[in-house]
Design an enzyme around this catalytic site. Sequence first.
Site, PDB file in Angstrom:
ATOM      1  N   GLU A  72       7.209 -46.057  29.462  1.00 24.52           N
ATOM      2  CA  GLU A  72       7.291 -46.209  30.921  1.00 24.52           C
ATOM      3  C   GLU A  72       8.169 -47.057  31.341  1.00 24.52           C
ATOM      4  O   GLU A  72       9.019 -46.835  32.232  1.00 24.52           O
ATOM      5  CB  GLU A  72       5.789 -46.347  31.613  1.00 24.52           C
ATOM      6  CG  GLU A  72       4.844 -45.103  31.496  1.00 24.52           C
ATOM      7  CD  GLU A  72       4.033 -45.119  30.161  1.00 24.52           C
ATOM      8  OE1 GLU A  72       4.140 -45.882  29.381  1.00 24.52           O
ATOM      9  OE2 GLU A  72       3.282 -43.962  29.883  1.00 24.52           O
ATOM     10  N   HIS A 141      -7.082 -44.038  35.069  1.00 22.08           N
ATOM     11  CA  HIS A 141      -6.310 -42.935  35.553  1.00 22.08           C
ATOM     12  C   HIS A 141      -6.800 -42.476  36.801  1.00 22.08           C
ATOM     13  O   HIS A 141      -6.582 -41.388  37.246  1.00 22.08           O
ATOM     14  CB  HIS A 141      -6.636 -41.587  34.525  1.00 22.08           C
ATOM     15  CG  HIS A 141      -6.323 -41.773  33.139  1.00 22.08           C
ATOM     16  ND1 HIS A 141      -6.941 -42.761  32.298  1.00 22.08           N
ATOM     17  CD2 HIS A 141      -5.152 -41.053  32.689  1.00 22.08           C
ATOM     18  CE1 HIS A 141      -5.988 -42.447  31.099  1.00 22.08           C
ATOM     19  NE2 HIS A 141      -5.284 -41.738  31.329  1.00 22.08           N
TER      20      HIS A 141
END
Lengths: 340, 335
Positions: A72, A141
């Site tokens: 990321e 999440h």
Amino acid sequence: MMVDERHSDEADMVEMSYAEAIRSALDIALTTDERVILMGEDIGVYGGAFQVTGDLIHKHGEDRVIDTPISELGGAGVAVGAALTGLRPVFEFQFSDFAMLAMEQICNQAAKLRYMLGGAVSVPLVMRFPAGSGTGAAAQHSQSLEAWLAHVPGLKVIQPATPYDAKGMLLAAIEDPDPVMIFEHKILYKSKGMVPTGYYTVPLDKSEVRREGSDVTIVASSLMVHKSLEAAQQLSDQGISAEVIDLKSIRPIDKDTILDSVRKTSRLVCVYEGVKTLGIGAEISAMVAESDAFDFLDAPILRLGGAETPMPYNPDLERAAVPQIDDIVQNVSQLVKGER
Amino acid sequence: MTKPKKANLPFAIANYSPDKLKDALRKMLLIRKFEEGAEDCYTRGLIHGTMHLSIGQEASAVGSCMVLDADDQITSTHRGHGHCVAKGAKASRMFAEFFGKETGYCRGRGGSMHIADFENGNLGANGIVAGGIPIAVGAALTSKRLKLNKVILCFFGDGANNEGAFHEALNMASIWKLPVVFICENNKYGMSTSVERSTAAANIADRAVAYSMPGVTIDGNDLSAVSEAVTKAVVRARAGEGPSLVEALTYRWRGHSKSDRNRYRTKEEIAEWVAKDPIVRFSALLQEHKILTNQDVRELEESVDKEIAEAIEFAKESPAPFASDVTRDVYTELT
């Protein structure tokens, strides 16, 4: 770009899901602007974790729909460097939570480069963040981190709530010279709405009154717009007329639309999924308190935000951690009746 | 490239014209005197904040950038004055930036740590260790995607080799065969922590193995050795064969920044490296090969002294930003 030539016929509307609307915007951008590339984890043949990019790789090829390694920070940095030098990258985080690994590139680099370099450059970067709870994916999440990024000057932060806005704001974001962060609630991906098939844009800095009312202003963002509209419908049965504003953008915030509404209704309720403390509602409340609209208030300002907790797994707890329709109805009703 | 009759000559002597070699020495002198001038201005209170001086590391900056075409690009670091000068920046606009003036490269908004010079292909210094590495890879992606044929030199220090961004970026550059050259200026210390204490690999260039790219460790105080290694890497990058990692062993004579009290290294060690002065070495090489005379070198020094003095005057006399412009350029003005 010849913007005028690409404007679609408004009559040419079809029903699309929120995810399909985003894909339609990406397809148009990839087709009309060779500088546009997509980057992200599993956005190629897999089609993206939420099937947003779908089959775009087959039409536009793996050089433009680029599967990144699970990196990321590095991936975001590559997107920043590409934007700085002539491409128009659209970077997808698989979940918005994973963007925390990339905060350095987002906040220290993308947001600041133009300013630090005295205006010599722009960073035309778009990042997409699937966000929010309701999927049982628990604490890592399910977060709503938009307020984090909205605290950083140099970024624009938007939260489209409908398929129409998801497409039009994404196309506007891709054309925008500055970094635009788009928070997309995962629960909205399958929601449907009428969307033009062709090109159009929706401004990145304007809120929209979704329902007019006279007793109370509800300022909501993302999925909470839909919950607030449902709550407003139920409130009307009690004789309470709620105005619902779809915030759409949290950096910048469309101050005028909010203040005009509060001057009219004399009550303000902010509804958002991010953690309540130091969140979007605090900023909107302060904005009203600092303005002449404060003098119009007939009741305390009310914030309904996410609970002060990591997102739990158990479905009942998960529901309890974010504002629900019943919470909105009950709290707004009490506020309007002077019971708070 | 190297002609047979010159086979035994140092790379730089064999491959560059006298004018180019003379310009390289001038740039090394300009970096040295620029930083000495900046340090002096800081001591006299004319410059605020802090700065990271690269005195002693001039060969890696100049030896690398002299390989590039004008269109090629670099990313730099917090210790980036040398890279900036080597890529063609003006000392006057750099000083103006240090003085916080509107005529500076960043109109006084960036200072020493954020100098960029897009016209000359310097995409910017960076205040975050390893922050520029993925950005360099992104610039290389642009070059490949838009077929610009640009090579990007990515400078970073030894400290950056333990950042995640370094590893993620090298991996992506390799799998996508991007035209980027990673240049690690190993000056032995990340602030106070030595490479021995911070890095599990014997050589930072060994990291290249993990990313399937060539890695080489060279004497970073030898301009010719630097330009030779970087030339190989740039040729490979331009041919579409992908990235390389060049580790240039060097040393900063000064402390990490202005707060450094040099507690982690000895005076003897510093003296040992001062004796390996890259400018003295390159100047001697040019005189040995009759490219310059001692008198030529003295004249170069005098012309650089004059340029620095004029640059400082320019900076002093330049206008400061207006406080009312504090939020200008946070966003692009839409017209």
